[in-house]
Design a protein around this motif. Structure first.
Motif, short mmCIF file in Angstrom:
data_model
loop_
_atom_site.label_atom_id
_atom_site.label_comp_id
_atom_site.label_asym_id
_atom_site.label_seq_id
_atom_site.Cartn_x
_atom_site.Cartn_y
_atom_site.Cartn_z
N TYR A 1 -2.14 9.17 8.28
CA TYR A 1 -3.77 9.33 8.74
C TYR A 1 -3.34 11.18 8.88
O TYR A 1 -4.40 12.01 8.49
CB TYR A 1 -3.96 9.15 10.30
N ASP A 2 -2.39 11.64 9.77
CA ASP A 2 -2.54 13.18 9.79
C ASP A 2 -2.08 13.75 8.23
O ASP A 2 -2.57 15.20 8.35
CB ASP A 2 -1.50 13.65 10.31
N PRO A 39 0.48 -1.52 -0.39
CA PRO A 39 -0.09 0.15 0.16
C PRO A 39 1.16 1.32 -0.02
O PRO A 39 1.89 1.30 0.39
CB PRO A 39 -0.42 0.04 1.11
N GLN A 40 0.26 2.04 0.08
CA GLN A 40 1.07 3.33 -0.40
C GLN A 40 1.22 4.65 1.33
O GLN A 40 0.06 4.44 1.18
CB GLN A 40 0.23 4.54 -1.53
N TRP A 87 0.49 6.43 3.78
CA TRP A 87 -0.44 7.67 3.46
C TRP A 87 -0.66 7.82 5.31
O TRP A 87 -1.98 7.13 5.53
CB TRP A 87 -1.92 6.75 2.98
N ILE A 137 -4.77 13.02 6.04
CA ILE A 137 -5.00 13.68 5.13
C ILE A 137 -6.13 14.64 5.04
O ILE A 137 -6.16 15.35 5.99
CB ILE A 137 -6.30 12.17 5.65
N ASP A 138 -6.76 14.86 3.72
CA ASP A 138 -6.97 16.12 3.18
C ASP A 138 -8.35 16.93 4.20
O ASP A 138 -8.99 15.80 2.99
CB ASP A 138 -6.89 16.48 1.82
N ARG A 139 -8.58 17.72 4.69
CA ARG A 139 -9.12 17.89 5.19
C ARG A 139 -9.93 19.47 4.25
O ARG A 139 -10.01 20.35 5.35
CB ARG A 139 -9.24 18.27 6.66
N GLY A 140 -9.79 19.17 3.59
CA GLY A 140 -9.66 20.43 2.63
C GLY A 140 -11.07 21.20 3.02
O GLY A 140 -11.61 22.18 2.63
N TYR A 141 -11.88 20.29 3.08
CA TYR A 141 -13.68 20.40 3.44
C TYR A 141 -13.69 21.62 4.67
O TYR A 141 -15.12 21.70 4.29
CB TYR A 141 -14.74 18.89 3.32
N ARG A 142 -13.10 21.63 5.06
CA ARG A 142 -13.15 21.67 7.07
C ARG A 142 -13.80 23.84 5.88
O ARG A 142 -14.01 24.19 7.58
CB ARG A 142 -12.21 21.33 7.29
#
Ligand code: SF4
Lengths: 495, 219
Positions: B31-32, B26-27, B29, B34-39
């Motif tokens: 947890y920290d 797996p690549q 990745w 992860i792109d939370r750009g929606y916030r």
């Protein structure tokens, strides 16, 4: 552990034959041919999917951060799959700490056996069920029936399917192929307690179902459910539903047994903010579904006092072992890809054979069973890309289909059943379609359209016995110079 | 428990996952990452005050819930009017419900000792408070707190009168999750029970309460 490592560097096993509902009786082209001839079925499905596409578009359009949510959903899922073993162990510990019991099932037969023994231990010979793809996949109802335990489906659509002696045809709305008039007839004929003056008003039909199931809910001692999400950090399980039948099953019985695919785990509670926004808008086109239940182990004095969680593999680890296919595990079963698929809309769900129909079924089923057992499914698509655009976790289904086709051709070549020229053409197509940029470029220039166009202006020129069989069974006009995507959009505009 | 090799099923599934990871690495990745750009856009579009409450009312009405706004000292009479309006006579209440909310002239069934399922089924309505409410989606969350009671109370009776305090209203789902304790059983309610199973159109009223009255209390 050592027993497992002995098998290295092989692959985990696919879902074994013999148990469950991942394999159809006939190949997709044959099954699709009869569906294509059923005008009523096509009308029902087209009506329902058109309705839902409109609703979905409206509620998705309301969220300015939809694209960022999709990206976060994709990344969260990819992250989870990369650490799946750790998260499952964490989930197990959290559920156990709260008084739940965790069971592991390698395949469908093992899961069925575990559930049967758990039900037996309660002394009950009946269970109420919340609609769950995992239990349909393993054929739990049939197994329980054979063991003398009645499984009562409580979801309205499942009830329609069960009473109609029918098979589910959609992930979310298994009776999507039935219109209100047909549902009324089924209820009058099969329900036993349907009022004689029942009309075909959806509200009257829903009321009849309510009356029919009420006693069952209030007296049930054991419930079986699936799960939409399981939070590793806290052990919290979640079921997303509409009617309240889920709440009934999750709340009133003494014993609750939840069967869940191992890919349903999510790392933390806060991650639900992503999925609880993506799922309802994508599936029923609502801002939020009427009811979402969350529970953690056993809560004294509230709800079931005995809780069992069955973690199911059944071929999922095999999918995880394929770099090009594993994203299929990211699916949150919203069914948006079905609702936008031009092939699904014309054939309905039954043609796919497996309990997972539509675009996601075309990539998931062959991977769970091994491509040789669902060889025609990867061809059940026009690669128009609508599913990718609609998918809330951005699963690139078209690329995956191309990968699976190549794998299938390769498999045939190895068994030297396919003439070399066909596999060469197929591999060229795979090369073109396998990479988004090459695919877009080729398609835009109309080369692919010409490549695929048959004599009568239909898509009939795909090579290979299976492909040929499937394409000749349908009546889609081929795109002369447009891309599939543009063609599909054009189709949409004409409605 | 269920079979002699239950333990080995666990080891084998975990082993298969590691085997899969070996076959197709797996690549990485974290947890920290992860792109939370929606916030950010979520925060930027979040409403407050009266606009937030109006959004909530709009969403609730859209789901066919009935909304009544009132002042903090008028909850009892508003609840009484809702119960009377539907002809409710036997009404379930959790033990911790504010006594000033139960002034209606009805038979109150307190869940202590625990009411049986048949008693719940024989009741006309239930009155509860609520934990958190999401305006953007019109979702009321119950967390089985003392003013809400165990989950069955708000499930079996056909009419739910739910009191929501404006100070418990948040804009989005994420904010609600930070305020909630998932260790408690949670029920997220968006309108009365409904189904989309017939031709994919939403119809209100299946197994859960078919009537949802929301009493929205000003702060
Ligand atoms: S593949 Fe995507 S769109 Fe299709 S059901 Fe799964 S999550 Fe939904």
């Amino acid at each position: 552990m050592s027993t497992v490592l002995l098998g290295m560097p092989g692959l985990p096993p696919a879902s074994p034959r013999g148990t469950g509902n991942l394999r159809g009786d006939e190949a997709f082209p044959d099954a699709a041919r009869s569906a294509l001839g059923n005008a009523q079925l096509r009308r029902n499905i087209a009506h329902a999917t058109t309705t839902i596409r409109g609703k979905r578009a409206a509620v998705v359009g309301e969220l300015p951060h939809w694209e960022q949510l999709r990206e976060a959903g994709r990344q969260l899922k990819s992250h989870t799959m990369a650490h799946l073993d750790e998260y499952l162990v964490q989930l197990e510990a959290a559920v156990t700490a709260r008084g739940g019991v965790v069971h592991w099932a390698r395949d469908a037969a093992e899961a069925n056996r575990i559930v049967t023994e758990l039900v037996r231990a309660t002394g009950s010979d009946e269970v109420v069920k919340v609609k769950s793809m995992a239990t349909q996949e393993i054929g739990l109802n049939e197994h329980l029936e054979a063991e003398g335990i009645a499984a009562v489906e409580t979801d309205l659509a499942e009830l329609i399917v069960q009473l109609g002696h029918d098979k589910p045809s959609h992930i979310l709305v298994p009776a999507i192929h039935r219109n209100r008039t047909e549902i009324r007839e089924i209820f009058l004929r099969e329900m036993g307690d349907a009022p004689a003056d029942l009309t075909d008003e959806p509200s009257a039909l829903a009321a009849a179902a309510r009356r029919h199931l009420r006693r069952k809910f209030l007296s049930a001692r054991v419930a079986v459910s699936g799960a939409n999400f399981a939070v590793a950090e806290t052990g919290t399980l979640s079921v997303v539903e509409s009617e309240g039948n889920g709440r009934m099953c999750l709340t009133l019985p003494q014993t609750l047994i939840t069967v869940m695919g191992i890919e349903k785990v999510v790392p933390r509670v806060q991650d639900l903010e992503v999925f609880l926004q993506l799922l309802p808008r994508s599936s029923t086109g609502e801002r939020m579904n009427p009811y979402t239940s969350m529970w953690t182990g056993v809560t004294p004095g509230d709800g079931p006092q005995e809780f069992h969680l069955v973690l199911l593999d059944n071929g999922r680890t095999r999918v995880l072992a394929d770099e090009h296919g594993r994203d299929a595990l990211n699916c949150i079963r919203c069914s948006a890809c079905l609702n936008v698929c031009p092939v699904y809309e014309r054939t309905g769900g039954h043609a796919y054979g497996s309990v997972y129909p539509g675009p996601i079924g075309a990539v998931l089923s062959p991977q769970l069973t091994g491509v040789e057992d669902n060889a025609s499914l990867p061809y059940a698509s026009s690669l128009c890309g609508a599913c990718y655009d609609a998918c809330p976790v951005k699963i690139d289904i078209p690329s995956m289909l191309v990968h699976l086709r190549a794998e299938h051709v390769e498999e045939h070549r190895r068994q030297s059943r396919t003439p070399a020229v066909e596999s060469v053409v197929m591999r060229t197509l795979s090369w073109v379609m396998g990479h988004p940029r090459r695919w877009t470029a080729a398609a835009r220039m109309g080369r692919l359209g010409r490549l695929l166009r048959g004599r009568r202006g239909t898509i009939g020129a795909l090579p290979g016995p299976v492909v040929g069989g499937w394409t000749s069974a349908r009546d889609l006009p081929a795109p002369p110079t447009q891309t599939f995507r543009d063609w599909w959009r054009g189709q949409e505009d004409q409605k | 428990m269920s079979s002699p090799d239950a333990g080995s099923a666990r080891e084998e599934v975990l082993g298969r996952i590691r085997q899969a990871h070996t076959a197709a690495a797996p690549q990485p990745w974290p947890y920290d990452d992860i792109d939370r750009g929606y916030r950010e856009p979520e925060r930027a579009t979040a409403l407050t005050g009266e606009a937030l409450v109006e959004l909530l009312v709009d969403r609730l009405v859209d789901y066919k819930a009935v909304v009544h706004r009132c002042a903090a000292d008028a909850v009892g009479e508003t609840v009484a009017a809702r119960l009377a309006g539907r002809g409710a006579r036997r009404v379930v209440v959790p033990v911790g419900l504010d006594p000033s909310w139960r002034t209606a002239e009805v038979e109150w069934l307190t869940d202590e000792p625990a009411l049986t399922v048949d008693q719940l089924d024989g009741a006309d309505a239930v009155v509860t408070g609520s934990a958190v409410t999401v305006a953007l989606t019109g979702t009321i969350v119950l967390d089985a707190g003392p003013d809400q009671g165990r989950r069955a109370l708000t499930l079996v009776p056909d009419h739910h009168v739910c009191v929501v305090r404006e100070e418990d209203v948040v804009h989005g789902v994420g904010e609600a999750l930070t305020r909630l304790d998932t260790g408690r059983p949670l029920t997220w309610i968006s309108g009365p029970s409904a189904t989309s199973d017939i031709e994919l159109s939403r119809v209100e009223g299946v197994h859960g309460p078919r009537l949802l009255d929301v009493v929205l209390v000003g702060s």
